[in-house]
Design a protein around this motif. Structure first.
Motif, PDB file in Angstrom:
ATOM      1  N   ARG A  99      21.671 -35.090   0.198  1.00 35.46           N
ATOM      2  CA  ARG A  99      21.127 -33.823  -0.288  1.00 35.46           C
ATOM      3  C   ARG A  99      22.180 -32.985  -1.000  1.00 35.46           C
ATOM      4  O   ARG A  99      23.352 -32.976  -0.630  1.00 35.46           O
ATOM      5  CB  ARG A  99      20.589 -33.058   0.916  1.00 35.46           C
ATOM      6  CG  ARG A  99      19.980 -31.750   0.648  1.00 35.46           C
ATOM      7  CD  ARG A  99      19.493 -31.196   1.954  1.00 35.46           C
ATOM      8  NE  ARG A  99      19.981 -29.849   2.096  1.00 35.46           N
ATOM      9  CZ  ARG A  99      19.248 -28.846   2.494  1.00 35.46           C
ATOM     10  NH1 ARG A  99      18.003 -29.040   2.870  1.00 35.46           N
ATOM     11  NH2 ARG A  99      19.745 -27.647   2.566  1.00 35.46           N
ATOM     12  N   MET A 100      21.716 -32.262  -2.019  1.00 38.73           N
ATOM     13  CA  MET A 100      22.552 -31.328  -2.760  1.00 38.73           C
ATOM     14  C   MET A 100      21.836 -29.979  -2.809  1.00 38.73           C
ATOM     15  O   MET A 100      20.634 -29.922  -3.069  1.00 38.73           O
ATOM     16  CB  MET A 100      22.771 -31.841  -4.188  1.00 38.73           C
ATOM     17  CG  MET A 100      23.586 -30.918  -5.069  1.00 38.73           C
ATOM     18  SD  MET A 100      23.675 -31.499  -6.796  1.00 38.73           S
ATOM     19  CE  MET A 100      24.493 -33.068  -6.592  1.00 38.73           C
ATOM     20  N   VAL A 101      22.577 -28.910  -2.537  1.00 40.34           N
ATOM     21  CA  VAL A 101      22.031 -27.562  -2.615  1.00 40.34           C
ATOM     22  C   VAL A 101      22.585 -26.909  -3.874  1.00 40.34           C
ATOM     23  O   VAL A 101      23.800 -26.923  -4.105  1.00 40.34           O
ATOM     24  CB  VAL A 101      22.399 -26.725  -1.368  1.00 40.34           C
ATOM     25  CG1 VAL A 101      21.865 -25.305  -1.493  1.00 40.34           C
ATOM     26  CG2 VAL A 101      21.860 -27.397  -0.103  1.00 40.34           C
ATOM     27  N   VAL A 102      21.682 -26.331  -4.683  1.00 42.32           N
ATOM     28  CA  VAL A 102      22.083 -25.713  -5.939  1.00 42.32           C
ATOM     29  C   VAL A 102      21.590 -24.271  -6.011  1.00 42.32           C
ATOM     30  O   VAL A 102      20.561 -23.923  -5.436  1.00 42.32           O
ATOM     31  CB  VAL A 102      21.552 -26.503  -7.161  1.00 42.32           C
ATOM     32  CG1 VAL A 102      22.155 -27.896  -7.213  1.00 42.32           C
ATOM     33  CG2 VAL A 102      20.038 -26.570  -7.173  1.00 42.32           C
ATOM     34  N   ASP A 103      22.345 -23.450  -6.710  1.00 38.32           N
ATOM     35  CA  ASP A 103      21.926 -22.079  -7.008  1.00 38.32           C
ATOM     36  C   ASP A 103      21.272 -22.137  -8.378  1.00 38.32           C
ATOM     37  O   ASP A 103      21.949 -22.068  -9.410  1.00 38.32           O
ATOM     38  CB  ASP A 103      23.149 -21.155  -7.006  1.00 38.32           C
ATOM     39  CG  ASP A 103      22.762 -19.694  -7.143  1.00 38.32           C
ATOM     40  OD1 ASP A 103      21.545 -19.401  -7.251  1.00 38.32           O
ATOM     41  OD2 ASP A 103      23.668 -18.840  -7.138  1.00 38.32           O
TER      42      ASP A 103
END
Length: 190
Positions: free
Chosen positions: A181-185
Motif C-alpha cells: 500500500r501507498m498513501v498519497v496526498d
C-alpha cells in the motif's frame, strides 16, 4: 528513487518479487564486429554496463552472455558480448531484453529508496482513505518520476487512470511494501 527499469506488471493482488528485472534491451547491431546498440532503463544509463553477466530474453528464450565490452557512444550505449563476433550474430539478438536476477540488484542506501518494480502493483489510497487504484507503471519526465495509477471497478473510487508525481513527503506520504500500500496526498478529483 532507484530506477532499474519498469520491471513487471501487477494484477489486483501483490505478487512475489519477479525472478528477473529488465535493465534494458538490445536494439540493433553496431558495426560489423558483433557490437550492439543498447537501450538502458537504468539511471544513470551506463549503470547497465556494471553487470558482467546478462540474461537475454529473446523470442521467449533466455540465454546468458558475459559482457566483453561496453561504452558510451554518442547519446547512447554500445556493447559487445562474448561469443558474438559478427554482425549477423548481433542482428539475431536485436530486440532482446537485458535481464538481471532481482537478487543481484544493489542494496538501496536509503530506507525511502525503492526500485520501480517494488512500487508497481501497490494499492494507492489518499490520506483521507479514498482508494485510487494500483500503480501500473512509472516513467521519467526529467523533473520527477511519474506513477500511472489505474482505478478498478469495485476496488477503487472509479476506473480512471491518474498520473501522480513520485514526490516523497509532498505527494507520497507513506510506502508500505509489506502491506502492498501507498498513501498519497492527492485530490481524487484530479
Amino acid at each position: 528513487m532507484a530506477d532499474a527499469g519498469s520491471m513487471m506488471s501487477m494484477n489486483a493482488e501483490r505478487k512475489t518479487p519477479p525472478e528477473h528485472v529488465v535493465l534494458g534491451k538490445l536494439t540493433s547491431p553496431y558495426g560489423v564486429k558483433g557490437w550492439l546498440r543498447v537501450y538502458s532503463y537504468t539511471s544513470p544509463m551506463e549503470g547497465i554496463l556494471d553487470y558482467g553477466e546478462w540474461v537475454l530474453r529473446h523470442r521467449g528464450v533466455e540465454s546468458r552472455y558475459r559482457l566483453a565490452q561496453g561504452r558510451l557512444h554518442g547519446k547512447g550505449l554500445v556493447a559487445r558480448l562474448e561469443g558474438v563476433d559478427g554482425r549477423d550474430q548481433a542482428e539475431s539478438l536485436a530486440g532482446a531484453e537485458v535481464l538481471l536476477p532481482t537478487a543481484e540488484l544493489p542494496e538501496l542506501s536509503e530506507d525511502d529508496d525503492f526500485y520501480w518494480y517494488q512500487l508497481e502493483g501497490l494499492s494507492v489510497v489518499t490520506t483521507e482513505g479514498v482508494a485510487l487504484g494500483r500503480v501500473e507503471y512509472l516513467f521519467e519526465t526529467g523533473a520527477n518520476d511519474v506513477m500511472v495509477i489505474k482505478g478498478r471497478d469495485g476496488e477503487s473510487i472509479d476506473a480512471r487512470e491518474r498520473l501522480l508525481p513520485f514526490l516523497p513527503d509532498e505527494v507520497v506520504r507513506e510506502v508500505d511494501l509489506e502491506a502492498g500500500r501507498m498513501v498519497v496526498d492527492w485530490d481524487p478529483a484530479f
